[in-house]
Design a protein around this motif. Structure first.
Motif, mmCIF file in Angstrom:
data_model
loop_
_atom_site.group_PDB
_atom_site.id
_atom_site.type_symbol
_atom_site.label_atom_id
_atom_site.label_comp_id
_atom_site.label_asym_id
_atom_site.label_seq_id
_atom_site.Cartn_x
_atom_site.Cartn_y
_atom_site.Cartn_z
ATOM 1 N N UNK A 160 49.739 32.207 66.064
ATOM 2 C CA UNK A 160 50.524 31.825 64.895
ATOM 3 C C UNK A 160 50.401 32.879 63.802
ATOM 4 N N UNK A 161 51.522 33.257 63.222
ATOM 5 C CA UNK A 161 51.445 34.198 62.109
ATOM 6 C C UNK A 161 50.783 33.521 60.911
ATOM 7 N N UNK A 162 49.993 34.274 60.185
ATOM 8 C CA UNK A 162 49.307 33.739 59.005
ATOM 9 C C UNK A 162 49.192 34.840 57.960
ATOM 10 N N UNK A 163 48.986 34.417 56.752
ATOM 11 C CA UNK A 163 48.762 35.362 55.665
ATOM 12 C C UNK A 163 47.650 34.792 54.800
ATOM 13 N N UNK A 164 46.711 35.656 54.443
ATOM 14 C CA UNK A 164 45.612 35.228 53.579
ATOM 15 C C UNK A 164 45.618 36.079 52.311
ATOM 16 N N UNK A 165 45.073 35.511 51.255
ATOM 17 C CA UNK A 165 44.871 36.250 50.006
ATOM 18 C C UNK A 165 43.417 36.655 49.931
ATOM 19 N N UNK A 166 43.201 37.876 49.488
ATOM 20 C CA UNK A 166 41.846 38.370 49.265
ATOM 21 C C UNK A 166 41.761 38.744 47.798
ATOM 22 N N UNK A 167 40.830 38.130 47.102
ATOM 23 C CA UNK A 167 40.691 38.395 45.679
ATOM 24 C C UNK A 167 39.294 38.861 45.355
ATOM 25 N N UNK A 168 39.210 39.802 44.414
ATOM 26 C CA UNK A 168 37.903 40.238 43.917
ATOM 27 C C UNK A 168 38.037 40.481 42.419
ATOM 28 N N UNK A 169 36.936 40.315 41.723
ATOM 29 C CA UNK A 169 36.912 40.517 40.285
ATOM 30 C C UNK A 169 35.470 40.635 39.841
ATOM 31 N N UNK A 170 35.295 41.088 38.618
ATOM 32 C CA UNK A 170 33.952 41.227 38.075
ATOM 33 C C UNK A 170 33.815 40.370 36.824
ATOM 34 N N UNK A 171 32.664 39.789 36.676
ATOM 35 C CA UNK A 171 32.334 39.036 35.455
ATOM 36 C C UNK A 171 31.691 40.033 34.508
ATOM 37 N N UNK A 172 32.247 40.189 33.290
ATOM 38 C CA UNK A 172 31.663 41.153 32.354
ATOM 39 C C UNK A 172 30.199 40.801 32.039
ATOM 40 N N UNK A 173 29.417 41.825 31.802
ATOM 41 C CA UNK A 173 27.974 41.613 31.521
ATOM 42 C C UNK A 173 27.778 40.942 30.193
#
Length: 111
Positions: free
Chosen positions: A98-111
């Motif tokens: 089955x075709x599928x699509x995923x989201x990949x997210x990354x981010x940083x929390x400021x210090x």
């Protein structure tokens, strides 16, 4: 009942609540994250044949069961029949691809 091929509403409760890159990005942003990167990845979801796949979905994926858990038994039965029919439409001699699509997210929390 039949929603095969239709996207559920983005932002609503459920498996696809973060189904759009902008929705995921907004969550990161509203919670103070910086250097936000969101990408999509297309892939093929491989499963055994339809009957085995349905059993796996019913037993192992609680989120799918939760979607119909409050429905009367006859509605649940009809929903699982539709899932099986859809799985069969994706079946080949190798099982289900089955075709599928995923989201990949990354981010940083400021210090």
């Amino acid at each position: 009942l039949s929603n095969a091929g239709k996207k559920p509403p983005v932002g609503g409760p459920g498996l696809f609540s973060m189904g759009e890159p902008s929705t995921l990005e907004k969550v990161f942003d509203e919670n103070g994250f910086v250097n936000i990167e969101i990408s999509t990845q297309n892939l093929t979801f491989e499963m055994p044949h339809a009957n085995e796949s349905l059993l796996m979905i019913q037993e192992a994926f609680g989120a799918y069961r939760a979607v119909i858990s409050d429905c009367p038994e006859d509605v649940q039965k009809k929903a699982w029949e539709e899932v099986l029919e859809y799985l069969r439409s994706l079946e080949s001699s190798n099982g289900i691809e089955a075709p599928a699509q995923i989201l990949i997210g990354s981010a940083q929390k400021p210090a």
